[in-house]
Scaffold this active site. Structure first.
Site, PDB file in Angstrom:
ATOM      1  N   TYR A 153     -55.521 -60.491  19.363  1.00 22.94           N
ATOM      2  CA  TYR A 153     -56.186 -59.188  19.192  1.00 22.94           C
ATOM      3  C   TYR A 153     -56.172 -58.827  17.712  1.00 22.94           C
ATOM      4  CZ  TYR A 153     -56.505 -58.215  24.154  1.00 22.94           C
ATOM      5  OH  TYR A 153     -56.843 -58.259  25.479  1.00 22.94           O
ATOM      6  N   GLU A 154     -57.311 -58.314  17.230  1.00 25.57           N
ATOM      7  CA  GLU A 154     -57.428 -58.011  15.802  1.00 25.57           C
ATOM      8  C   GLU A 154     -57.797 -56.559  15.522  1.00 25.57           C
ATOM      9  OE1 GLU A 154     -59.786 -60.950  13.784  1.00 25.57           O
ATOM     10  OE2 GLU A 154     -58.553 -62.585  14.581  1.00 25.57           O
ATOM     11  N   HIS A 155     -58.207 -55.828  16.581  1.00 31.35           N
ATOM     12  CA  HIS A 155     -58.605 -54.425  16.396  1.00 31.35           C
ATOM     13  C   HIS A 155     -57.887 -53.550  17.407  1.00 31.35           C
ATOM     14  CE1 HIS A 155     -61.657 -55.949  13.720  1.00 31.35           C
ATOM     15  NE2 HIS A 155     -62.051 -56.786  14.671  1.00 31.35           N
TER      16      HIS A 155
END
Ligand SMILES: *[C@@H]1O[C@H](CO)[C@@H](O)[C@H](O)[C@H]1NC(C)=O
Ligand SMILES: *[C@@H]1O[C@H](CO)[C@@H](O)[C@H](O)[C@H]1NC(C)=O
Length: 305
Positions: A153-155
């Site tokens: 997950y990046e956001h």
């Protein structure tokens, strides 16, 4: 005398073969990992060269808890497959694993985007997200006969600081307890919001996380070897006690590229016994470049010797 000598040689030979066959030997060897499947350019497992003398992980990118590419909305842990299933199907997973005993296949969850939108980590609650995730991911992992999971997950929307560590930590805990996966990794990069989430996860559940796929290609283009070495030391101390793997991006667009000294940095780390493995983003782009996966071969050769 002769018989004793023969006996001794035979015994040594047997001992030596057992040494080579033992699982301990294999887990001590170098680890090469490569993401595959996110860009839909027909890349197949069999396109990527596989050195038999290392541990090799393909990481399918991505499974996401969103509805679909065409009208993406979050589903609170009900994962769908967003990789190129035509070319990376369950039977292709079996086939590559049958042909190469050193290959394992994982899936990565999250990723940067889904269609034209960013992919947000957006659970409704810890309990419901974990429960939905276990159900949906179990189905995918069994269908594809996968071995591990990667968290990418990046956001993040402004959720309670405990939500990400608890969701992910409980998910990995349960999957390992159920014997569904044998390894787990996380894929953070140097961004304050991203790091705060992953470091909180590491603090509570770091003992369950086998590898840190740190996205060193998230650093600026033109990163040089000494900067890279400093970044590596910083992230190794952040993820204290973890196996932080080094990485490059196939198109050389960011970070320390193979052209600018990536492999010199790897050799230095190897001399310091800090080279835990190399991973690449991604097989799709390497195939598109049409250079025969040369940097993948070079990475694996360095890890094998
Ligand atoms: C998260 O926040 C962004 C920015 O405010 C918003 O565009 C997006 O819809 C939100 N996503 C979710 C899943 O809540
Ligand atoms: C690496 O880059 C940094 C920052 O630009 C610079 O100060 C340093 O001299 C460079 N090192 C080498 C060996 O080129």
């Amino acid at each position: 005398m002769e018989i004793n000598k023969l006996f001794l040689i035979t015994t040594l030979f047997i001992l030596q073969s057992q040494l080579f066959l033992s699982p301990i030997q294999s887990s001590n060897s170098g680890l090469f990992r490569e993401y595959i499947g996110a860009l839909f350019n027909n890349v197949k497992f069999s396109d990527v060269p596989i050195n038999p003398n290392i541990d090799f992980h393909f990481i399918l990118a991505f499974a996401i808890d969103y509805t679909s590419i065409s009208s993406p909305s979050p589903t609170n842990g009900q994962f769908n497959i967003f990789w190129d299933t035509d070319n990376l199907s369950p039977s292709q997973v079996s086939s590559i694993k049958n042909q190469h005993s050193n290959v394992k296949v994982a899936l990565s969850i999250g990723g940067d985007s889904v269609g034209d939108s960013k992919a947000y980590f957006s659970p409704t609650s810890v309990d419901s997200w974990v429960s939905n995730s276990i159900t949906s991911l179990t189905q995918i992992i069994k269908q594809y006969n996968l071995d591990g999971i990667d968290i990418d997950y990046e956001h993040f929307n402004n959720t309670d600081p405990n939500t990400f560590p608890e969701c992910i930590g409980q998910l990995i805990t349960k999957m390992k307890e159920n014997g569904l996966i044998s390894f787990a990794s996380i894929a953070p990069f140097d961004d304050d919001q991203v790091q705060s989430h992953y470091l909180a996860l590491w603090k509570t559940y770091g003992n369950l996380i086998d590898y840190v796929n740190f996205q060193f290609y998230g650093y600026d283009q033109g990163t040089n070897v000494s900067q890279f070495m400093a970044y590596f030391e910083t992230q190794s101390s952040n993820y204290n006690g973890g196996k932080v793997l080094v990485s490059f991006i196939s198109d050389g667009s960011r970070g320390l590229s193979p052209e600018n000294g990536f492999f010199s940095a790897c050799s230095r780390l190897k001399d310091q016994q800090e080279l835990h493995g190399i991973f690449v983003w991604c097989a799709d782009t390497s195939k598109a470049k049409g250079l025969g996966f040369g940097y993948e071969k070079q990475s694996q050769a360095l890890l094998a010797n």
